[in-house]
Design a protein around this motif. Structure first.
Motif, PDB file in Angstrom:
ATOM      1  N   ARG A  87      38.806  44.898  34.331  1.00  0.00           N
ATOM      2  CA  ARG A  87      37.850  44.598  35.125  1.00  0.00           C
ATOM      3  C   ARG A  87      37.774  45.604  36.005  1.00  0.00           C
ATOM      4  O   ARG A  87      38.672  46.080  36.715  1.00  0.00           O
ATOM      5  CB  ARG A  87      38.193  43.277  35.858  1.00  0.00           C
ATOM      6  CG  ARG A  87      37.350  42.892  37.143  1.00  0.00           C
ATOM      7  CD  ARG A  87      37.523  41.631  37.563  1.00  0.00           C
ATOM      8  NE  ARG A  87      36.659  40.533  36.919  1.00  0.00           N
ATOM      9  CZ  ARG A  87      36.464  39.285  37.165  1.00  0.00           C
ATOM     10  NH1 ARG A  87      36.868  39.046  38.501  1.00  0.00           N
ATOM     11  NH2 ARG A  87      35.591  38.386  36.599  1.00  0.00           N
ATOM     12  N   ALA A 124      31.737  42.306  39.614  1.00  0.00           N
ATOM     13  CA  ALA A 124      32.935  42.411  38.957  1.00  0.00           C
ATOM     14  C   ALA A 124      32.315  42.757  37.443  1.00  0.00           C
ATOM     15  O   ALA A 124      31.698  41.935  36.803  1.00  0.00           O
ATOM     16  CB  ALA A 124      33.946  41.591  39.023  1.00  0.00           C
ATOM     17  N   ASP A 126      33.352  43.083  33.660  1.00  0.00           N
ATOM     18  CA  ASP A 126      34.657  42.845  32.618  1.00  0.00           C
ATOM     19  C   ASP A 126      34.183  43.481  31.086  1.00  0.00           C
ATOM     20  O   ASP A 126      33.325  42.732  30.663  1.00  0.00           O
ATOM     21  CB  ASP A 126      34.708  41.077  32.292  1.00  0.00           C
ATOM     22  CG  ASP A 126      35.397  40.681  33.593  1.00  0.00           C
ATOM     23  OD1 ASP A 126      36.375  40.977  34.221  1.00  0.00           O
ATOM     24  OD2 ASP A 126      34.796  39.619  34.094  1.00  0.00           O
TER      25      ASP A 126
END
Length: 341
Positions: A87, A124, A126
């Motif tokens: 992440r 964020a 991922d």
């Protein structure tokens, strides 16, 4: 303090689009108690004293600029801080086209899911799969040149070398610690011959370093956190230099901010590992450093505030006016200043 105090007019042509070649032929404005002195970086051994120590940031810039698609929408992402093994926190262009859980295809077999939008508008990301994210970025990413360069020309093969310092070792930065771009093996050898030592620390510079201060008062500005480390052996070396009367000179504001984050009230520097969001403005009492070598910074930026805290706002306004009038080159690929309070 009112942010307008740190504003100044900079002619567009003073922004450097390429570094000096060789690197140590860049100009260097020395600012000390005796005034302003026009020098070049290769003069540095004559400007320091035997027993002084230069501190470099050994972070390495990663290809953190990504271009991808979310369906038919083009999405740009600039990674700025690792939050986990897969992440990264990112500033996103065209973010209004993203929703929580959307997948972005960056091509070259690289994709990520956008989650957890932050208050600052960042997301964020991922990353999918099992390959290390560093390998994914090598395939799909580009060198993240500062916007004041990238807005004027495309990134090219030269930047792969030009935008890394000779000390770059620890991968994780999305911006170079640019003061160290001026150094060459020959210059380091000349410094050693003059009795000037050097040490390294690590601060992974984030893209937040490029963000303008939008608040009207410095009290209302929030710095983005960056991860850094000073090991115990390095902290002991810095303390020993100062104990015997030498000066600790930070090369770059990133080195300075990490040293100050690790320094106690009595000036001793401790081992440090973790995030720092230190914001230095006039009135700050420096504890861990005795001088700074740095490039010329953006108007209204946290970095111009930092150098004004070190040398005094009026003196830095005078120094920058001198640099502009005498054709010094500004910003990441520009010339240097040596600040000795």
């Amino acid at each position: 303090m009112n942010v307008d105090l740190f504003d100044f007019d900079l002619p567009n042509e003073r922004i450097a689009l390429r570094p000096a070649a060789p690197r140590d032929t860049a100009r260097m404005l020395v600012v000390d108690g005796a005034g302003l002195h026009d020098r070049v970086v290769s003069d540095l051994p004559d400007q320091l004293r035997a027993g002084d120590l230069l501190v470099f940031n050994d972070t390495r810039v990663i290809p953190a600029q990504l271009e991808g698609m979310r369906g038919q929408a083009r999405i740009g992402a600039t990674l700025h801080k690792r939050e986990g093994p897969r992440r990264w926190r990112a500033f996103v262009r065209n973010a209004k086209r993203l929703r929580d859980g959307d997948a972005i295809d960056f091509g070259h077999g690289v994709a990520a899911t956008a989650n957890a939008r932050g208050e600052d508008g960042s997301w964020a990301l991922d990353f999918h799969g099992d390959e290390p994210v560093e390998l994914l970025l090598e395939r799909a990413g580009q060198m993240p040149l500062p916007p004041y360069i990238a807005g004027k020309r495309a990134t090219d093969a030269r930047d792969q070398d030009d935008y890394q310092t000779m000390f770059a070792r620890e991968a994780g930065a999305v911006a170079a610690p640019t003061a160290a771009l001026h150094f060459t093996p020959d210059l380091l050898a000349a410094l050693a011959a003059a009795g000037v030592e050097h040490a390294t620390l690590t601060l992974h510079v984030g893209a937040g370093t490029f963000l303008p201060v939008k608040a009207e008062d410095t009290d209302d500005h929030r710095m983005h956190a960056e991860w850094g480390r000073i090991d115990a052996a390095t902290a002991d070396r810095l303390n020993a230099v100062r104990a015997r009367g030498g000066r600790v000179i930070a090369v770059g504001t990133t080195s300075l901010r990490l040293i100050e984050s690790a320094a106690h009230e009595d000036g001793t520097i401790q081992a440090f590992e973790g995030d720092t969001s230190i914001f230095i403005t006039p009135g700050y009492r420096f504890r861990g450093i005795d001088g700074l070598m740095t490039n010329f910074h953006l108007p209204r930026s946290t970095l111009f505030m930092l150098v004004s805290a070190l040398m005094g706002l009026e003196r830095m306004q005078t120094a920058y006016a001198h640099a502009i009038a005498n054709d010094y080159r500004f910003y990441s690929y520009g010339d240097a200043s040596l600040l000795l309070p």
